[in-house]
Design a protein around this motif. Structure first.
Motif, mmCIF file in Angstrom:
data_model
loop_
_atom_site.group_PDB
_atom_site.id
_atom_site.type_symbol
_atom_site.label_atom_id
_atom_site.label_comp_id
_atom_site.label_asym_id
_atom_site.label_seq_id
_atom_site.Cartn_x
_atom_site.Cartn_y
_atom_site.Cartn_z
ATOM 1 N N VAL A 74 0.839 -1.205 0.000
ATOM 2 C CA VAL A 74 0.000 0.000 0.000
ATOM 3 C C VAL A 74 0.869 1.249 0.000
ATOM 4 C CG1 VAL A 74 -1.700 1.319 1.334
ATOM 5 C CG2 VAL A 74 -1.936 -1.168 1.134
ATOM 6 N N ALA A 75 1.916 1.252 0.838
ATOM 7 C CA ALA A 75 2.807 2.414 0.918
ATOM 8 C C ALA A 75 3.518 2.652 -0.408
ATOM 9 C CB ALA A 75 3.826 2.212 2.034
ATOM 10 N N ALA A 76 3.946 1.565 -1.070
ATOM 11 C CA ALA A 76 4.641 1.705 -2.350
ATOM 12 C C ALA A 76 3.736 2.329 -3.409
ATOM 13 C CB ALA A 76 5.142 0.341 -2.816
ATOM 14 N N LEU A 77 2.472 1.935 -3.423
ATOM 15 C CA LEU A 77 1.534 2.493 -4.398
ATOM 16 C C LEU A 77 1.109 3.912 -4.022
ATOM 17 C CD1 LEU A 77 -0.737 -0.621 -5.063
ATOM 18 C CD2 LEU A 77 0.897 0.418 -6.650
ATOM 19 N N ALA A 78 1.104 4.212 -2.724
ATOM 20 C CA ALA A 78 0.615 5.516 -2.268
ATOM 21 C C ALA A 78 1.458 6.675 -2.776
ATOM 22 C CB ALA A 78 0.554 5.542 -0.742
ATOM 23 N N VAL A 79 2.749 6.453 -2.975
ATOM 24 C CA VAL A 79 3.625 7.542 -3.420
ATOM 25 C C VAL A 79 3.730 7.620 -4.943
ATOM 26 C CG1 VAL A 79 4.961 7.498 -1.292
ATOM 27 C CG2 VAL A 79 5.695 6.092 -3.228
ATOM 28 N N CYS A 80 3.109 6.686 -5.654
ATOM 29 C CA CYS A 80 3.221 6.669 -7.111
ATOM 30 C C CYS A 80 2.539 7.860 -7.792
ATOM 31 C CB CYS A 80 2.675 5.353 -7.660
ATOM 32 S SG CYS A 80 3.767 3.939 -7.366
ATOM 33 N N PRO A 81 1.359 8.323 -7.331
ATOM 34 C CA PRO A 81 0.759 9.485 -8.006
ATOM 35 C C PRO A 81 1.666 10.720 -7.997
ATOM 36 C CG PRO A 81 -0.887 8.384 -6.660
ATOM 37 C CD PRO A 81 0.432 7.742 -6.341
ATOM 38 N N VAL A 100 8.167 4.912 -12.565
ATOM 39 C CA VAL A 100 7.281 4.922 -11.398
ATOM 40 C C VAL A 100 6.989 3.492 -10.946
ATOM 41 C CG1 VAL A 100 5.016 5.608 -10.522
ATOM 42 C CG2 VAL A 100 6.254 7.119 -12.082
ATOM 43 N N ALA A 101 6.684 2.618 -11.911
ATOM 44 C CA ALA A 101 6.409 1.220 -11.570
ATOM 45 C C ALA A 101 7.640 0.558 -10.955
ATOM 46 C CB ALA A 101 5.960 0.458 -12.819
ATOM 47 N N SER A 102 8.809 0.871 -11.492
ATOM 48 C CA SER A 102 10.045 0.313 -10.937
ATOM 49 C C SER A 102 10.264 0.777 -9.506
ATOM 50 C CB SER A 102 11.243 0.717 -11.806
ATOM 51 O OG SER A 102 11.104 0.234 -13.120
ATOM 52 N N LEU A 103 9.948 2.050 -9.248
ATOM 53 C CA LEU A 103 10.056 2.570 -7.889
ATOM 54 C C LEU A 103 9.139 1.805 -6.946
ATOM 55 C CD1 LEU A 103 10.863 4.759 -5.768
ATOM 56 C CD2 LEU A 103 8.894 6.073 -6.600
ATOM 57 N N ALA A 104 7.891 1.569 -7.388
ATOM 58 C CA ALA A 104 6.948 0.830 -6.546
ATOM 59 C C ALA A 104 7.458 -0.576 -6.245
ATOM 60 C CB ALA A 104 5.582 0.766 -7.227
ATOM 61 N N VAL A 105 8.049 -1.224 -7.266
ATOM 62 C CA VAL A 105 8.579 -2.578 -7.073
ATOM 63 C C VAL A 105 9.747 -2.567 -6.093
ATOM 64 C CG1 VAL A 105 9.784 -4.476 -8.212
ATOM 65 C CG2 VAL A 105 7.793 -3.423 -9.301
ATOM 66 N N VAL A 106 10.625 -1.579 -6.242
ATOM 67 C CA VAL A 106 11.787 -1.494 -5.346
ATOM 68 C C VAL A 106 11.342 -1.279 -3.903
ATOM 69 C CG1 VAL A 106 13.788 -0.082 -4.749
ATOM 70 C CG2 VAL A 106 13.392 -0.724 -7.125
ATOM 71 N N ILE A 107 10.369 -0.382 -3.703
ATOM 72 C CA ILE A 107 9.894 -0.119 -2.343
ATOM 73 C C ILE A 107 9.220 -1.343 -1.759
ATOM 74 C CG2 ILE A 107 8.257 1.237 -0.975
ATOM 75 C CD1 ILE A 107 8.779 3.584 -2.819
ATOM 76 N N ALA A 108 8.451 -2.073 -2.591
ATOM 77 C CA ALA A 108 7.708 -3.240 -2.098
ATOM 78 C C ALA A 108 8.549 -4.512 -2.057
ATOM 79 C CB ALA A 108 6.470 -3.471 -2.965
ATOM 80 N N MET A 109 9.762 -4.481 -2.607
ATOM 81 C CA MET A 109 10.590 -5.681 -2.688
ATOM 82 C C MET A 109 10.827 -6.348 -1.331
ATOM 83 S SD MET A 109 11.952 -7.633 -4.887
ATOM 84 C CE MET A 109 12.087 -6.620 -6.367
ATOM 85 N N PRO A 110 11.067 -5.597 -0.245
ATOM 86 C CA PRO A 110 11.247 -6.278 1.044
ATOM 87 C C PRO A 110 10.048 -7.126 1.456
ATOM 88 C CG PRO A 110 12.030 -4.020 1.177
ATOM 89 C CD PRO A 110 11.343 -4.148 -0.135
ATOM 90 N N LEU A 127 16.485 2.487 5.912
ATOM 91 C CA LEU A 127 16.174 3.852 6.338
ATOM 92 C C LEU A 127 16.000 4.784 5.134
ATOM 93 C CD1 LEU A 127 15.836 5.953 8.575
ATOM 94 C CD2 LEU A 127 18.326 6.226 8.589
ATOM 95 N N LEU A 128 16.787 4.576 4.071
ATOM 96 C CA LEU A 128 16.650 5.417 2.885
ATOM 97 C C LEU A 128 15.281 5.241 2.243
ATOM 98 C CD1 LEU A 128 20.161 5.084 1.184
ATOM 99 C CD2 LEU A 128 19.237 7.036 2.445
ATOM 100 N N GLY A 129 14.807 3.998 2.214
ATOM 101 C CA GLY A 129 13.481 3.746 1.663
ATOM 102 C C GLY A 129 12.393 4.399 2.493
ATOM 103 N N ARG A 130 12.524 4.334 3.801
ATOM 104 C CA ARG A 130 11.559 4.985 4.686
ATOM 105 C C ARG A 130 11.572 6.499 4.479
ATOM 106 N NH1 ARG A 130 10.069 1.924 9.466
ATOM 107 N NH2 ARG A 130 10.856 -0.208 9.324
ATOM 108 N N PRO A 166 3.715 2.949 9.689
ATOM 109 C CA PRO A 166 4.618 1.867 10.123
ATOM 110 C C PRO A 166 5.946 1.824 9.371
ATOM 111 C CG PRO A 166 2.382 1.051 9.930
ATOM 112 C CD PRO A 166 2.381 2.429 9.345
ATOM 113 N N PHE A 167 6.037 2.498 8.219
ATOM 114 C CA PHE A 167 7.274 2.465 7.438
ATOM 115 C C PHE A 167 7.909 3.836 7.299
ATOM 116 C CE2 PHE A 167 4.950 -1.312 6.070
ATOM 117 C CZ PHE A 167 5.917 -2.273 6.285
ATOM 118 N N LEU A 168 7.542 4.756 8.166
ATOM 119 C CA LEU A 168 8.194 6.055 8.185
ATOM 120 C C LEU A 168 9.447 5.990 9.058
ATOM 121 C CD1 LEU A 168 5.147 8.492 8.490
ATOM 122 C CD2 LEU A 168 6.471 7.891 6.447
ATOM 123 N N PRO A 169 10.405 6.881 8.855
ATOM 124 C CA PRO A 169 11.646 6.843 9.646
ATOM 125 C C PRO A 169 11.366 6.963 11.136
ATOM 126 C CG PRO A 169 11.882 8.317 7.771
ATOM 127 C CD PRO A 169 10.444 7.940 7.813
ATOM 128 N N GLY A 170 12.074 6.161 11.927
ATOM 129 C CA GLY A 170 11.964 6.226 13.379
ATOM 130 C C GLY A 170 10.819 5.436 13.967
#
Length: 302
Positions: A74-81, A100-110, A127-130, A166-170
């Protein structure tokens, strides 16, 4: 009423508003961003629906690993717009969606890694992803903050941050989930912002608006489509168009500048020798983002 059900309903309403936006922005490079918004809202609705369907199994509801995997998607798709709008200029806007799709895949890869390689474990998001999630959310908000869609963007961004918290820094992901109350609040904020954004054009059209510099024929021609583009793509591209137009105007000594609120025309009102060239230059700049059909729907007349 169970909180996941409220979340599911609110996310579905937001998805419906995003689908309406797909139709409204047709003919512009904002269409892919609207589709990404539909996907993100539907993913949130599915996430809430899964938790609602597992209501009879408390262990499934509170399982941090399964909750975290779905929430990361959900978080990976939320930043795509917001990411999609950053590349909304022809002709590269189509290829940009692959990025954009590649970014979503990279974020969701974990999430995929945790599911396939380490079943039962939480997604390990760097942390960089967050930080990137937080930055893109802020970029999307700032892009519309100074526009008439600012209140809607503020509500949507606040709801988005609540949902992806849940996936924001800190934030410790294992302790942040489940967060049914916060999810419900976030989904309701997103739905409220989406409804506000969908209703605003109707309110604006009914009440009318005083076009900046409407006494001048050049301003009357430029302002409606320019201000509509500002509300569609946000401040970043509107300012870029204004910058390019002003550069041409300065080179050709036109007594006209394009500001954030529309055209500012000076000089002798009786001098129309430069009008045709100025309107032609403006239309050429707009064609990098919209087609003739979009221009016609937003007040442009050749």
């Amino acid at each position: 009423m169970p909180l996941p059900l409220v979340t599911c309903i609110a996310a579905t309403v937001a998805a419906g508003c995003a689908a309406l936006a797909v139709w409204r922005v047709r003919g512009s490079t904002a269409v892919p961003a609207a589709w990404w918004a539909v996907a993100a809202c539907l993913a949130l609705a599915v996430d809430a629906g899964i938790r609602l369907g597992a209501d009879g199994d408390p262990a499934a509801v509170v399982n941090p690993a399964s909750l975290a995997r779905m929430r990361l998607i959900v978080a990976a798709l939320a930043v795509c717009p917001a990411m999609s709008l950053l590349g909304a200029k022809r002709p590269q806007h189509g290829v940009w969606q692959l990025i954009v799709a590649s970014l979503a895949v990279v974020i969701a890869m974990p999430a995929l890694s945790a599911w396939l390689v380490r079943p039962g474990s939480l997604p390990d998001v760097h942390l960089l992803g967050r930080g990137f999630l937080a930055v893109l959310a802020a970029v999307g908000w700032m892009n519309f903050l100074a526009t008439q869609n600012g209140p809607a963007a503020t509500a949507i961004t606040a709801g988005q941050l609540a949902v992806i918290r849940p996936f924001l820094p800190g934030i410790a992901t294992d302790r942040a989930l489940p967060q049914d109350a916060l999810d419900c609040l976030g989904a309701c904020l997103i739905a409220a912002g989406a409804v506000l954004a969908a209703a605003w054009p109707l309110v604006r059209g009914r009440g009318g608006s005083a076009a900046h510099g409407a006494a001048d024929p050049v301003a009357r021609a430029i302002d409606p489509p320019f201000l509509a583009l500002r509300e569609t793509l946000g401040a970043a591209w509107a300012l870029r168009i204004a910058e390019r137009f002003d550069a041409v105007a300065s080179t050709r000594a036109w007594p006209c500048r394009l500001a954030f609120r529309g055209a500012e025309v000076g000089g002798d009102p009786a001098d129309a020798s430069w009008h045709r060239d100025a309107l032609r230059a403006f239309k050429a700049l707009m064609h990098r983002f919209v087609d003739d059909g979009w221009l016609a729907r937003h007040g442009w007349r050749d």
